[in-house]
Scaffold this active site. Structure first.
Site, PDB file in Angstrom:
ATOM      1  N   SER A  51    -120.735  17.518  49.203  1.00 37.02           N
ATOM      2  CA  SER A  51    -119.957  16.669  50.120  1.00 37.02           C
ATOM      3  C   SER A  51    -119.334  15.531  49.314  1.00 37.02           C
ATOM      4  O   SER A  51    -119.778  15.242  48.193  1.00 37.02           O
ATOM      5  CB  SER A  51    -120.863  16.106  51.223  1.00 37.02           C
ATOM      6  OG  SER A  51    -121.774  15.173  50.656  1.00 37.02           O
ATOM      7  N   ASP A  86    -117.385  20.350  49.847  1.00 46.87           N
ATOM      8  CA  ASP A  86    -117.668  20.549  51.273  1.00 46.87           C
ATOM      9  C   ASP A  86    -116.972  19.444  52.077  1.00 46.87           C
ATOM     10  O   ASP A  86    -117.155  18.259  51.785  1.00 46.87           O
ATOM     11  CB  ASP A  86    -119.203  20.465  51.450  1.00 46.87           C
ATOM     12  CG  ASP A  86    -119.666  20.963  52.798  1.00 46.87           C
ATOM     13  OD1 ASP A  86    -118.957  21.779  53.409  1.00 46.87           O
ATOM     14  OD2 ASP A  86    -120.760  20.537  53.228  1.00 46.87           O
ATOM     15  N   ASP A 108    -111.013  19.733  55.191  1.00 52.55           N
ATOM     16  CA  ASP A 108    -111.355  19.608  56.615  1.00 52.55           C
ATOM     17  C   ASP A 108    -110.396  18.625  57.263  1.00 52.55           C
ATOM     18  O   ASP A 108    -110.629  17.419  57.282  1.00 52.55           O
ATOM     19  CB  ASP A 108    -112.811  19.137  56.764  1.00 52.55           C
ATOM     20  CG  ASP A 108    -113.194  18.949  58.223  1.00 52.55           C
ATOM     21  OD1 ASP A 108    -112.341  19.210  59.092  1.00 52.55           O
ATOM     22  OD2 ASP A 108    -114.336  18.540  58.491  1.00 52.55           O
ATOM     23  N   HIS A 209    -120.880  26.853  59.560  1.00 51.04           N
ATOM     24  CA  HIS A 209    -121.453  25.560  59.166  1.00 51.04           C
ATOM     25  C   HIS A 209    -122.651  25.259  60.056  1.00 51.04           C
ATOM     26  O   HIS A 209    -122.850  25.889  61.083  1.00 51.04           O
ATOM     27  CB  HIS A 209    -120.403  24.452  59.335  1.00 51.04           C
ATOM     28  CG  HIS A 209    -119.417  24.400  58.217  1.00 51.04           C
ATOM     29  ND1 HIS A 209    -119.347  23.363  57.337  1.00 51.04           N
ATOM     30  CD2 HIS A 209    -118.478  25.295  57.821  1.00 51.04           C
ATOM     31  CE1 HIS A 209    -118.401  23.598  56.449  1.00 51.04           C
ATOM     32  NE2 HIS A 209    -117.848  24.762  56.724  1.00 51.04           N
ATOM     33  N   GLY A 210    -123.441  24.269  59.634  1.00 50.34           N
ATOM     34  CA  GLY A 210    -124.563  23.844  60.481  1.00 50.34           C
ATOM     35  C   GLY A 210    -125.644  24.902  60.575  1.00 50.34           C
ATOM     36  O   GLY A 210    -126.193  25.143  61.649  1.00 50.34           O
ATOM     37  N   ASN A 231    -123.733  27.805  55.633  1.00 49.07           N
ATOM     38  CA  ASN A 231    -124.017  26.531  54.968  1.00 49.07           C
ATOM     39  C   ASN A 231    -125.357  25.955  55.430  1.00 49.07           C
ATOM     40  O   ASN A 231    -125.593  25.822  56.631  1.00 49.07           O
ATOM     41  CB  ASN A 231    -122.941  25.496  55.304  1.00 49.07           C
ATOM     42  CG  ASN A 231    -121.583  25.869  54.755  1.00 49.07           C
ATOM     43  OD1 ASN A 231    -121.409  26.923  54.160  1.00 49.07           O
ATOM     44  ND2 ASN A 231    -120.622  24.993  54.953  1.00 49.07           N
TER      45      ASN A 231
END
Ligand code: 13P
Length: 282
Positions: A51, A86, A108, A209-210, A231
Site C-alpha cells: 500500500s 496496492d 484505484d 479484495h478484502g 488479497n
C-alpha cells in the site's frame, strides 16, 4: 540478476486453470522474508502487495524494490514474484512505483465518477505498458478501512466493468461485489451472480479484495465464479499480533527486537500456508 514478473504472467494461468494467486501485503522486512520463504517452500507464485502507506513506512518505493530483490537473491528465491502497488491513489503515485521497479500497479480511482476513473486509469495503463508493467483497476467501491483507503461499499455493475476494461486496456479488474477491507461486521455477503456474469463477459482475470474473514466455502465459490487473485492483509497482521502478544507476556525480559518481532514468524507462515492451500484447492 533477480527478475520480478508482472501480473499477467502469473494470473493468466490461474484464470485458465481456475485457482487463485495470493496477494499478501507486506509491511516490513520480516513480512517479506516470511512470505518469500513460505511460498518458495510451497513452490507457488506470489504477489507482494504494497500500500502507499506501507511503502512510506518502509522508506519509499526504491527501498521496497531493493529489499525485495535483495531478499530474493540472498534467499535463492526461484518462484515467480510480482511486486504490486496496492490502491495507488493517483497517476503520480503509480508512476513513482513503476519508475522504482515495481512490476505491477493498482490504480484505484474508484472514488471518482466512472468517466474520471476511466481517464485516470487509462493514463496509468499507457505509462505502465511501456515498461511491461501490468495494471489492476477497481470499479464500484470496496468498503472498509485499509491505510488511507476507506469508505462505504458500492457494488460494481457489468456495464461499468465493461466500460472500464474497454476504455483503458487494464490487465486485471477488481469489481466491488460486497467484500470489505479489514474485519467484517457480520457475515460477508458477496454477489456471486454478478461476479460470474462479469467473468463470462471479460477475458482478463478478476481480483477479490478484502480476503480476510471470508469463509473458506465463499472463497472457493468466488474462485469458481472467476476470481484469480485474492488479497490478504489483515489476517496475517492478526496472526502475527496474537503470537507476539503471547511471546511478550511469556518473556517479559526479552528486548532483542529480532526475537520480539520474529516471535510472529511461525504464525505468519502458518497462515500463508493455509491460504495458499485453500486457493489452490479446486
Ligand atoms: P484484508 O485486509 O481484508 O485482508 O484486505 C486486503 C486487501 O484487499 C488489500 O488490497
Amino acid at each position: 540478476m533477480v527478475l520480478l514478473v508482472n501480473g499477467k504472467e502469473i494470473l493468466q494461468r490461474a484464470k485458465e486453470e481456475k485457482f487463485a494467486v495470493p496477494q499478501f501485503n507486506i509491511n516490513n522486512l520480516e513480512w517479506t522474508k516470511n512470505i518469500l520463504e513460505e511460498c518458495q517452500e510451497l513452490n507457488v507464485a506470489v504477489i507482494l502487495g504494497v500500500s502507499e502507506g506501507a511503502a512510506k513506512y518502509m522508506g519509499g518505493y526504491n527501498a521496497v524494490v531493493g529489499m525485495v530483490k535483495g531478499l530474493m537473491k540472498d534467499l535463492d528465491i526461484t518462484i515467480p514474484v510480482c511486486l504490486h502497488l496496492d490502491h495507488g491513489a493517483s497517476f503520480e503515485s503509480c508512476k513513482k512505483a513503476i519508475d522504482a521497479g515495481f512490476s505491477s500497479v493498482m490504480i484505484d480511482a474508484s472514488k471518482h465518477c466512472l468517466s474520471e476513473n476511466i481517464s485516470i486509469t487509462k493514463e496509468v495503463v499507457d505509462y505502465a505498458h511501456q515498461f511491461d508493467v501490468t495494471v489492476e483497476a477497481e470499479v464500484g467501491h470496496i468498503g472498509g478501512q485499509e491505510d488511507n483507503v476507506s469508505g462505504s461499499s458500492l457494488n460494481a455493475t457489468l456495464e461499468d466493468c465493461l466500460a472500464l476494461v474497454e476504455g483503458t486496456g487494464i490487465d486485471s479488474l477488481a469489481p466491488a461485489l460486497g467484500s470489505v477491507h479489514g474485519l467484517y461486521k457480520g457475515e460477508p455477503n458477496l454477489d456471486f451472480v454478478t461476479m460470474a456474469t462479469i467473468d463470462q463477459n471479460l477475458t482478463i482475470p478478476l481480483v477479490l479484495h478484502g480476503g480476510t474473514g471470508i469463509p473458506d466455502y465463499d472463497i472457493k465459490k468466488a474462485i469458481s465464479c472467476g476470481i484469480s487473485k485474492i488479497n490478504i492483509n489483515t489476517e496475517l497482521q492478526i496472526a502475527w499480533h496474537e503470537a507476539v502478544k503471547k511471546f511478550v507476556v511469556d518473556n517479559p525480559d526479552v528486548y532483542d527486537p529480532r526475537k520480539v518481532i520474529g516471535s510472529g514468524n511461525d504464525a505468519i507462515k502458518a497462515k500463508i500456508r493455509e491460504k495458499v492451500q485453500m486457493f489452490n484447492n479446486k
